[in-house]
Design a protein around this motif. Structure first.
Motif, PDB file in Angstrom:
ATOM      1  N   SER A  34      -5.775   9.801   2.528  1.00 17.68           N
ATOM      2  CA  SER A  34      -5.459   8.432   2.935  1.00 17.68           C
ATOM      3  C   SER A  34      -5.969   7.485   1.860  1.00 17.68           C
ATOM      4  CB  SER A  34      -6.141   8.109   4.274  1.00 17.68           C
ATOM      5  OG  SER A  34      -7.556   8.193   4.137  1.00 17.68           O
ATOM      6  N   SER A  36      -8.757   5.374   1.163  1.00 20.89           N
ATOM      7  CA  SER A  36     -10.109   5.241   1.714  1.00 20.89           C
ATOM      8  C   SER A  36     -10.569   3.789   1.670  1.00 20.89           C
ATOM      9  CB  SER A  36     -11.086   6.111   0.927  1.00 20.89           C
ATOM     10  OG  SER A  36     -11.264   5.593  -0.381  1.00 20.89           O
ATOM     11  N   TYR A  37     -11.620   3.496   2.445  1.00 19.81           N
ATOM     12  CA  TYR A  37     -12.164   2.138   2.448  1.00 19.81           C
ATOM     13  C   TYR A  37     -12.700   1.763   1.065  1.00 19.81           C
ATOM     14  CZ  TYR A  37     -11.842   2.247   7.540  1.00 19.81           C
ATOM     15  OH  TYR A  37     -11.375   2.329   8.830  1.00 19.81           O
ATOM     16  N   GLY A  38     -13.361   2.724   0.411  1.00 15.79           N
ATOM     17  CA  GLY A  38     -13.891   2.448  -0.919  1.00 15.79           C
ATOM     18  C   GLY A  38     -12.796   2.161  -1.923  1.00 15.79           C
ATOM     19  N   THR A  40      -9.812   1.072  -1.221  1.00 22.53           N
ATOM     20  CA  THR A  40      -9.195  -0.198  -0.819  1.00 22.53           C
ATOM     21  C   THR A  40      -9.965  -1.377  -1.387  1.00 22.53           C
ATOM     22  OG1 THR A  40      -8.349   0.756   1.234  1.00 22.53           O
ATOM     23  CG2 THR A  40      -8.568  -1.638   1.153  1.00 22.53           C
ATOM     24  N   TYR A  41     -11.287  -1.332  -1.242  1.00 27.46           N
ATOM     25  CA  TYR A  41     -12.119  -2.429  -1.749  1.00 27.46           C
ATOM     26  C   TYR A  41     -12.004  -2.534  -3.266  1.00 27.46           C
ATOM     27  CZ  TYR A  41     -16.179  -5.265  -2.872  1.00 27.46           C
ATOM     28  OH  TYR A  41     -16.994  -6.253  -3.367  1.00 27.46           O
ATOM     29  N   SER A  44      -8.746  -4.052  -4.482  1.00 27.48           N
ATOM     30  CA  SER A  44      -8.658  -5.501  -4.274  1.00 27.48           C
ATOM     31  C   SER A  44      -9.545  -6.283  -5.228  1.00 27.48           C
ATOM     32  CB  SER A  44      -9.043  -5.847  -2.828  1.00 27.48           C
ATOM     33  OG  SER A  44      -8.206  -5.182  -1.907  1.00 27.48           O
ATOM     34  N   GLN A  77      -2.721   0.099   5.948  1.00 20.99           N
ATOM     35  CA  GLN A  77      -3.725   1.144   5.769  1.00 20.99           C
ATOM     36  C   GLN A  77      -3.294   2.210   4.771  1.00 20.99           C
ATOM     37  OE1 GLN A  77      -4.673   2.670   9.658  1.00 20.99           O
ATOM     38  NE2 GLN A  77      -6.213   1.085  10.024  1.00 20.99           N
ATOM     39  N   SER A  78      -2.013   2.278   4.454  1.00 20.22           N
ATOM     40  CA  SER A  78      -1.550   3.338   3.565  1.00 20.22           C
ATOM     41  C   SER A  78      -0.580   2.853   2.492  1.00 20.22           C
ATOM     42  CB  SER A  78      -0.876   4.448   4.374  1.00 20.22           C
ATOM     43  OG  SER A  78       0.242   3.923   5.083  1.00 20.22           O
TER      44      SER A  78
END
Length: 600
Positions: A34, A36-38, A40-41, A44, A77-78
């Motif tokens: 997926s 991941s949150y890391g 994603t951050y 951005s 999310q993806s």
């Protein structure tokens, strides 16, 4: 990086094969199925995204897009969306993902989110949803070449990576203004010169038609070495340094030996795009190609584009990675001491005496265990030792307290500073070394009575001083510890012919006095340049007085061009550090300068 959406992503055959070749124990694949949150951050908040994709001929290509934070962002999310200025004419990824109307959704896309200012990165894998490009008004005709990309990608996997080998760059945006310099697989001279100073590349690879990977490779400037550059395609190689042992890129190259590279020129915005066939070298084969390497990749270029101002950013250089080892030259480029004796040596040397000459310079005497097997040496040669058994602590992914040890093979070469003595039952030799790094630090700490014994890999080198004609001169320029090649050759050298120009730090005057004491006639042939601030201590005062009385010509300044009498000779000899070497070569333009440096 696998593309199956399961809780635990399996390794593919190529990745398993790489770990088997290198005898690495199995580990769980840390790639997450997926965005991941890391990741994603980081996406951005990072100014760059390296991207890989496959053209119609099945060849991977790479590029780098961006220039400022915010050009790429997650839309769910993806899913991610990329909007940025690009080179619409010559960037291969613009062709593959944006121009090609037949490039339907589902194309493999790999990416590396990278923030070079903080040395953070995260890998992405997914498939194209949509891609288009809006050309600027200037690009509607034949001139120009700027477009604005709009790319949407479905992310299927992501993985954060470590900061090793990433050289800091502070990124600023800049509009592309592309001009094609070359599109031949034989690289132009300007591209070769760029490779000689490049310290960063991005590589994209694929595992068949199911998976892709984009990652970064960094090192010292020139870590990529060009083997050949023929009309049918250049060939280059680079070492694979110690990493996280996942071998996702190399695993892909095992199953599909193709890769796409982009070499970004952060100063000018130029870009070298290449795609080619790859070959992995392991163990002895790697060392035969790039000595002191256990793992290396050779690339035969099948297509390339060298484009001026192709990139939408510039980068101001910051600190280089502390994990970068030195340049590993091709075996065909220069003699490498580490290649002496491929097998583990059964010949050893024992440390039998130490003499501290200055706080940071020491003379070490070693005794050879079996003189009949190792032979002797010629003045001007070096000895190569292996300290691996003494100092190697095994694999470690990161070691911030000692980053240089990660890729250290603990093989060291030192110029022999003693004259060979024949017809003795024991064979001994001396080295004179400055404390600098793991091995010399270890030697300084070791007591001569401790019985330290290390393998001797052999003798090598050919830095020999040739006697001039009857009334000729023999000029030798030494920088600090660079006097050592001369020391072993002084017994065979006529002082009347010698002209020594020696630059030395005021902290190292003990080395000069020791040398003058051992060779009493040397001062009359010496011009000594003492650098550094005056030290107000009794020992330094006494040393300066002793040197003044020695007969040497002393200057309290750096060596300058005016100090070299070009009429002395056509052949000059030099040994010293890179800064002095650069100056000397400039001063002696047109002369034959025979030099030894510290970059063994």
């Amino acid at each position: 990086m696998a593309s199956l959406l399961t809780d635990t992503l399996p390794w593919h055959n190529g990745e398993i094969q790489m770990r088997s070749l290198l005898r690495i124990p199995p580990v769980v694949n840390p790639t997450v199925p997926s965005l991941s949150y890391g990741a994603t951050y980081l996406l951005s908040n990072s100014p760059l995204l390296a991207i890989g994709a496959i053209d119609r001929e099945g060849r991977p290509w790479s590029t780098v897009w961006g220039g400022e934070v915010g050009f790429a962002k997650p839309t769910s999310q993806s899913k991610i969306e990329i909007r940025t200025a690009v080179d619409s004419k010559y960037d291969p990824l613009a062709d593959i993902l944006l121009h090609d109307s037949s490039g339907e959704s589902g194309q493999l896309v790999s990416g590396l989110v990278v923030d070079l200012a903080t040395r953070k990165r995260a890998k992405l894998f997914g498939r194209k949803i949509t891609g288009s490009i809006q050309l600027s008004e200037e690009s509607q005709g034949d001139s120009g070449g700027v477009g604005f990309a709009n790319l949407s990608v479905q992310i299927e996997a992501s993985l954060g990576n470590c900061p090793k080998y990433m050289n800091i760059r502070n990124i600023t945006p800049a509009l592309p203004s592309p001009r094609l310099i070359s599109e031949s697989p034989q690289l132009p001279s300007s591209a070769l010169k760029f490779l000689d100073r490049a310290d960063t590349l991005f590589i994209s690879s694929r595992h068949g038609d199911v998976d892709m990977d984009t990652n970064i490779r960094g090192g010292p400037p020139g870590f990529v070495r060009v083997i050949s550059n023929e009309p049918n395609g250049a060939v280059f190689a680079y070492p694979e340094y110690s990493g996280n042992r996942l071998y996702q890129t190399l695993g892909n190259l095992q199953t599909t030996p193709l890769a796409g590279f982009v070499f970004p020129d952060f100063e000018t915005g130029n870009a070298l795009y290449v795609t080619g066939q790859t070959e992995i070298f392991v163990g002895k084969e790697a060392a035969a190609l790039l000595p002191r390497s256990n793992l290396a990749v050779k690339v035969t270029v099948t297509a390339a584009r060298y484009v001026e101002k192709s990139l939408a950013f510039r980068g101001v250089a910051g600190a280089r990675s502390p994990y970068n080892p030195g340049i590993r030259y091709l075996a065909t480029e220069k003699a490498t001491p580490a290649t002496i004796g491929d097998e583990k040596s059964s010949i050893t040397v024992m440390l039998v005496k130490k003499e501290l000459l200055t706080p940071t310079i020491c003379r070490f005497r070693f005794r050879v265990s079996d003189p009949s097997r190792v032979g002797t040496w010629t003045p001007g040669q070096y000895a190569t030792f292996s300290f691996q058994e003494e100092l190697d602590m095994g694999y470690s992914h990161m070691r911030d307290d000692d980053p240089s040890s990660i890729n250290d093979d603990y093989v060291r070469t030192f110029t022999i500073s003693s004259y060979p003595v024949r017809n003795r039952s024991t064979v001994e030799f001396e080295i004179t070394a400055r404390r600098h790094g793991n091995v010399t630090g270890y030697l300084f700490r070791t007591n001569e009575r401790a019985g330290l014994e290390v393998p001797l890999k052999g003798f090598g080198g050919d830095f020999y001083l040739k006697a001039p004609r009857e009334h000729g001169r023999l000029p030798f320029i030494a920088g600090g510890i660079g006097i050592t090649p001369l020391l072993a050759q002084l017994p065979d050298t006529s002082i009347d012919h010698l002209r020594l120009l020696w630059s030395i730090s005021i902290r190292d005057l003990g080395l000069v006095l020791d040398t003058f004491n051992r060779f009493s006639q040397l001062p009359q042939a010496t011009n000594l340049f003492i650098t550094g601030s005056e030290l107000q201590d009794e020992q330094t005062t006494q040393q300066l007085a002793a040197l003044a009385a020695s007969g040497a010509r002393i200057k309290r300044r750096r060596m300058e061009a005016k100090d070299l009498d070009l009429s002395w000779a056509d052949v000059w000899y030099f040994c010293g550090g890179p800064s002095l070497k650069s100056s000397v070569l400039n001063w002696l333009t047109g002369k034959n300068v025979v030099y030894e440096d510290f970059n063994y």
